[in-house]
Design an enzyme around this catalytic site. Sequence first.
Site, PDB file in Angstrom:
ATOM      1  N   GLU A  32       2.502   6.555   0.917  1.00 31.04           N
ATOM      2  CA  GLU A  32       3.684   7.430   1.007  1.00 31.04           C
ATOM      3  C   GLU A  32       3.644   8.508  -0.065  1.00 31.04           C
ATOM      4  O   GLU A  32       4.102   9.629   0.154  1.00 31.04           O
ATOM      5  CB  GLU A  32       4.979   6.609   0.933  1.00 31.04           C
ATOM      6  CG  GLU A  32       5.177   5.670   2.130  1.00 31.04           C
ATOM      7  CD  GLU A  32       5.430   6.400   3.457  1.00 31.04           C
ATOM      8  OE1 GLU A  32       5.548   7.633   3.468  1.00 31.04           O
ATOM      9  OE2 GLU A  32       5.498   5.718   4.490  1.00 31.04           O
ATOM     10  N   GLY A  33       3.117   8.164  -1.243  1.00 32.48           N
ATOM     11  CA  GLY A  33       2.959   9.179  -2.297  1.00 32.48           C
ATOM     12  C   GLY A  33       2.087  10.321  -1.798  1.00 32.48           C
ATOM     13  O   GLY A  33       2.403  11.503  -1.967  1.00 32.48           O
TER      14      GLY A  33
ATOM     15  N   ASN B 288     -12.962   6.764   3.431  1.00 33.47           N
ATOM     16  CA  ASN B 288     -13.719   5.968   2.431  1.00 33.47           C
ATOM     17  C   ASN B 288     -15.005   6.659   1.983  1.00 33.47           C
ATOM     18  O   ASN B 288     -15.871   6.955   2.803  1.00 33.47           O
ATOM     19  CB  ASN B 288     -14.081   4.601   3.019  1.00 33.47           C
ATOM     20  CG  ASN B 288     -12.857   3.795   3.384  1.00 33.47           C
ATOM     21  OD1 ASN B 288     -12.050   4.233   4.201  1.00 33.47           O
ATOM     22  ND2 ASN B 288     -12.702   2.647   2.776  1.00 33.47           N
TER      23      ASN B 288
ATOM     24  N   PHE C  12     -19.322  -5.401  -3.162  1.00 33.56           N
ATOM     25  CA  PHE C  12     -20.453  -6.092  -2.532  1.00 33.56           C
ATOM     26  C   PHE C  12     -21.737  -5.903  -3.342  1.00 33.56           C
ATOM     27  O   PHE C  12     -22.510  -6.840  -3.534  1.00 33.56           O
ATOM     28  CB  PHE C  12     -20.661  -5.601  -1.087  1.00 33.56           C
ATOM     29  CG  PHE C  12     -19.641  -6.125  -0.095  1.00 33.56           C
ATOM     30  CD1 PHE C  12     -18.623  -6.987  -0.484  1.00 33.56           C
ATOM     31  CD2 PHE C  12     -19.710  -5.760   1.258  1.00 33.56           C
ATOM     32  CE1 PHE C  12     -17.682  -7.463   0.426  1.00 33.56           C
ATOM     33  CE2 PHE C  12     -18.778  -6.242   2.186  1.00 33.56           C
ATOM     34  CZ  PHE C  12     -17.763  -7.087   1.763  1.00 33.56           C
TER      35      PHE C  12
ATOM     36  N   TYR D  71       0.800   4.288  -2.569  1.00 26.96           N
ATOM     37  CA  TYR D  71      -0.294   5.245  -2.416  1.00 26.96           C
ATOM     38  C   TYR D  71      -0.105   6.062  -1.140  1.00 26.96           C
ATOM     39  O   TYR D  71      -0.091   7.296  -1.169  1.00 26.96           O
ATOM     40  CB  TYR D  71      -1.620   4.484  -2.378  1.00 26.96           C
ATOM     41  CG  TYR D  71      -2.848   5.364  -2.347  1.00 26.96           C
ATOM     42  CD1 TYR D  71      -3.195   6.141  -3.451  1.00 26.96           C
ATOM     43  CD2 TYR D  71      -3.677   5.406  -1.225  1.00 26.96           C
ATOM     44  CE1 TYR D  71      -4.331   6.947  -3.436  1.00 26.96           C
ATOM     45  CE2 TYR D  71      -4.811   6.198  -1.202  1.00 26.96           C
ATOM     46  CZ  TYR D  71      -5.137   6.967  -2.309  1.00 26.96           C
ATOM     47  OH  TYR D  71      -6.258   7.758  -2.286  1.00 26.96           O
TER      48      TYR D  71
ATOM     49  N   GLY E 286     -13.947 -10.169   8.504  1.00 22.21           N
ATOM     50  CA  GLY E 286     -14.957  -9.116   8.290  1.00 22.21           C
ATOM     51  C   GLY E 286     -15.170  -8.239   9.510  1.00 22.21           C
ATOM     52  O   GLY E 286     -16.099  -7.435   9.547  1.00 22.21           O
TER      53      GLY E 286
ATOM     54  N   ARG F 239       0.824  -1.217   0.000  1.00 23.65           N
ATOM     55  CA  ARG F 239       0.000   0.000   0.000  1.00 23.65           C
ATOM     56  C   ARG F 239       0.856   1.264   0.000  1.00 23.65           C
ATOM     57  O   ARG F 239       0.345   2.374  -0.121  1.00 23.65           O
ATOM     58  CB  ARG F 239      -0.928   0.041   1.243  1.00 23.65           C
ATOM     59  CG  ARG F 239      -2.016  -1.005   1.234  1.00 23.65           C
ATOM     60  CD  ARG F 239      -2.829  -0.946   2.520  1.00 23.65           C
ATOM     61  NE  ARG F 239      -3.986  -0.092   2.385  1.00 23.65           N
ATOM     62  CZ  ARG F 239      -5.244  -0.537   2.240  1.00 23.65           C
ATOM     63  NH1 ARG F 239      -5.501  -1.821   2.216  1.00 23.65           N
ATOM     64  NH2 ARG F 239      -6.228   0.301   2.136  1.00 23.65           N
TER      65      ARG F 239
END
Length: 330
Positions: free
Chosen positions: A149-150, A176, A193, A147, A209, A144
Amino acid sequence: MKLSKKALVTGAAGFLGSHLCRRLLADGYEVTALDNLFTGTKANIYDLFGNPKFSFVLHDITQPFWGQFDEIYNLACPASPIHYQKNPVETTKSSVLGIMNVLDLALKTKAMVLHTSTSEIYGDPLVHPQVEGYWGNVNTIGIRSCYDEGKRVAETLCADYHREYGVDVRMVRIFNTYGPNMHPKDGRVISNFIMQALANADITLFGDGSQTRSFQYCDDLIEAFRRYMGLDRVKIDSFMAEHGLGAAVLNTGNPGEYTIRELAEETLRQIPESKSKLVFEPLPKDDPRRRKPDITLAKALLGWEPKVPLKEGLARTIEYFRSLVASSKA
Ligand code: UDP
């Protein structure tokens, strides 16, 4: 005759970019939409092409560009883990080179900038809920990281272009977010989903979950963008200083926190004809256990809070995906 303000939206053909373009046009702006269509799609903005105040430029923000704008909204970057992990080097480049090109343009033209950062800059957080003053818990070399660290470097550049050159840049850390115009194969949990439930396919829960996320409906986020850009810079700077923050950064998200299992169950409740079953798959590496924004600062500064509860936003998003599936079958 009063001239319209001019806005540039990078990543305009993406999920959030497309909503922002519509909102800016509704607010009377002339909008230049820039996208390289790596993860965005023209289908999200086709209806805007006939609007004389809208223009589209096919361009990759890792390359410099030119134009005179009042406001620049920097949204360009693959944001879904499956997409950004497919091209990790390009992902870091689009965050880092992209924001440098935006900030250089803003510096030369005195444009204001809204930069979209992310809750991912907190990594797998050790502080819950996440406040803007928290520095995060991030792996520099994981899957990940391209993304996370960018986006962290992009924040550093925004802070320094402001401190060193006085560029008026405002950052939002987006938690989110979901809604219509998400790509059906985006790979993120809500679109997965819903698409799985509509196709009677297994609902894939990663891990057990029990990990949590907080889901913000897209319209709420766009409202926060617009309020933030409408504020006086002096007010923002004194507010940030008062709260011990060295740059203009705000969390935007819906603090309602749900386990991924609860989300799967609610999705199935809202698609009652679905024959899908829940199945469990391994948890991806570095997948954060918990995530929930503290939005105290956004509430105080913007007089804003999310209005659309998950149940309602999910219903609108399901309606969008239903019509997408129906039109692809037609
Ligand atoms: N997830 C899941 N099933 C899926 C897609 C995602 O259980 O089909 C989980 C994922 O492991 C994570 C959460 O849902 O814990 C949110 O994932 P998403 O990719 O939407 O965004 P993230 O917050 O991880 O960037």
